[in-house]
Write an enzyme that holds these catalytic residues in place. Structure first.
Site, PDB file in Angstrom:
ATOM      1  NE  ARG A   1       2.750   3.701  10.191  1.00 17.64           N
ATOM      2  CZ  ARG A   1       2.631   3.491   8.898  1.00 17.64           C
ATOM      3  NH1 ARG A   1       1.464   3.164   8.389  1.00 17.64           N
ATOM      4  NH2 ARG A   1       3.661   3.609   8.109  1.00 17.64           N
TER       5      ARG A   1
ATOM      6  NE  ARG B   1       5.301   4.714  -2.263  1.00 26.37           N
ATOM      7  CZ  ARG B   1       5.376   4.370  -0.985  1.00 26.37           C
ATOM      8  NH1 ARG B   1       6.510   4.496  -0.329  1.00 26.37           N
ATOM      9  NH2 ARG B   1       4.328   3.916  -0.345  1.00 26.37           N
TER      10      ARG B   1
ATOM     11  CD  GLU C   1       5.160  -1.504  10.088  1.00 24.47           C
ATOM     12  OE1 GLU C   1       4.450  -2.235   9.380  1.00 24.47           O
ATOM     13  OE2 GLU C   1       5.609  -0.423   9.703  1.00 24.47           O
TER      14      GLU C   1
END
Ligand code: ADP
Length: 401
Positions: free
Chosen positions: A91, A241, A385
């Site tokens: 990845r 965030r 993923e």
């Protein structure tokens, strides 16, 4: 074909060993605290007892060697020999504009990933460490890189450019790239299977909401817009965030609080979002517990998170002139019934009708949570993923044989 999927961080390394004949996972695990004297290797072989080992692992090459040792261990191993591993998939977060899909690792590919260090200073350097470490341990095995940004390379110029002086794009490649591409790609494909319609004719909004969070508008199977930008800071309010803020906040705060570039970066990336507003946690479980207990800061954090998420869904329905399917995925999306419920409560103008009972069901399988009358199918799809990386690695190795 058996292949190893590697996701390398600066001090961690996750792995999964796949048998691609049936896409089964033979083993998976994690090495944490690389670079410290008490590194922890957790190895989880399918059908066997998990193993945890604490030892000194100073760099990624040793970490991969220890993982390979575990994979062939007589007790907890799942392979006779390391030679059974015929490919490695990595990845990589940032593929810039150079990578519109996954690629076989070559010297040029590694140089290009290094050139992108500037755009992903926290993420791309560890990926190179992982690739180099895998090459050292398995010198004759093909390596493939799969990028988080690649799926979004289909966005049009009007979507990916920022309305700032264009010279900044030419000189520094400042534009929107988007992240979580493997996840948005995967869940949109599964969504088409669940609703039993061709992907090509669907308008899908995929909500990948975990610690990091992003939304993608997937039209006809391709990404037409996504909420993360040059970096993973843009877009939704996240665990720590900020997501979207007026860019002037940055210079204003730097000036008033005399903050350096790294301090203001840290404020927006690590000390904002749910954590900042709740004052206690970045974890949605704590936020919803606090809200149920009537804690005002947790309630406000939840309301802001939900409101911003819902606004983005509305804007992507506008971007595509409609939406057929909304998908929730990742830690919050897969597990938080209350987030899904509150978001959908105010999407009735789109024809969204959630089934409250189906929404509460806990299951690891893809499922529909909207009523049969709902004009939009609302789905929960566990993301995977690693499987996307494994499939791409398999395909690219076959193509290059
Ligand atoms: P990452 O972005 O690190 O891959 P994940 O997709 O694993 O993150 O999501 C992690 C987040 O999922 C946690 O921080 C937590 O807020 C959220 N989460 C996990 N389980 C639940 C749950 N049962 N209810 C609400 N939120 C949850």
């Amino acid at each position: 074909m058996k292949l190893l999927v590697i996701n390398a961080g600066s001090s961690s390394l996750k792995y999964q060993l796949y048998d691609m004949t049936d896409e089964s996972v033979l083993a998976k695990g994690l090495v944490e605290r690389i670079g410290m004297d008490s590194s922890i290797l957790t190895h989880k072989p399918t059908g066997k007892e998990d193993v945890t080992e604490v030892s000194e692992i100073l760099e990624h090459t040793t970490a991969i060697r220890k993982v390979l040792d575990k994979l062939v261990d007589p007790e907890c191993g799942v392979l006779q020999s390391v030679d059974e591993i015929q490919a490695v998939g990595h990845r990589v977060v940032h593929g810039g504009e150079a990578f519109k899909g996954s690629a076989l690792v070559t010297g040029d590919v590694k140089s290009e990933i290094r050139r992108l260090f500037d755009l992903a200073p926290l993420h791309n350097p560890p990926a190179i460490l992982g690739i180099t470490a895998a090459e050292k341990n398995m010198p004759n095995v093909p390596q493939v890189v799969v990028f988080d940004t690649a799926f979004h390379q289909t966005m049009e110029e009007k979507v990916y450019l920022y309305p700032i002086p264009k010279v900044l794009y030419k000189k520094h490649h400042i534009r929107r790239y988007g992240m979580h591409g493997t996840s948005h790609d995967y869940v949109s494909k599964v969504a088409a299977e669940v609703v039993e319609r061709p992907l090509e004719e669907l308008k899908i909004i995929t909500c990948h909401i975990g610690n990091g969070a992003s939304l993608t508008a997937v039209q006809g199977g391709v990404s037409v817009d996504t909420s993360m930008g040059l970096t993973p800071l843009e877009g939704l309010m996240m665990g720590t965030r900020s997501g979207d803020v007026d860019p002037a906040v940055v210079t204003f705060v730097m000036n008033k609080e005399e903050l350096s570039i790294s301090e203001v970066n840290s404020m927006l990336n690590k000390h904002s979002g749910l954590l900042a507003i709740s004052g206690s946690s970045s974890d949605m479980r704590d936020i919803t517990d606090g809200m149920e207990a009537g804690e005002p800061n947790a309630t406000l954090a939840f309301e802001m998170y939900e409101y911003r998420l819902r606004k983005y869904i509305g804007s992507y329905a506008a971007a595509m002139n409609g939406v057929d399917v909304i998908v929730f995925t990742a830690g919050v999306g897969e597990n938080s019934a209350v987030v899904r419920e509150k978001v959908c409560e105010n999407l009735t103008y789109l024809g969204v009708e959630l089934d409250p009972e189906l929404n509460k069901v806990r299951s690891g399988d893809p499922r529909r949570i909207s009523t049969p009358n709902s004009k939009v199918d609302v789905l929960v799809i566990p993301t995977n993923e690693e499987l996307v990386i494994a499939r791409d690695t398999f395909r690219i190795v076959q193509e290059n044989k």
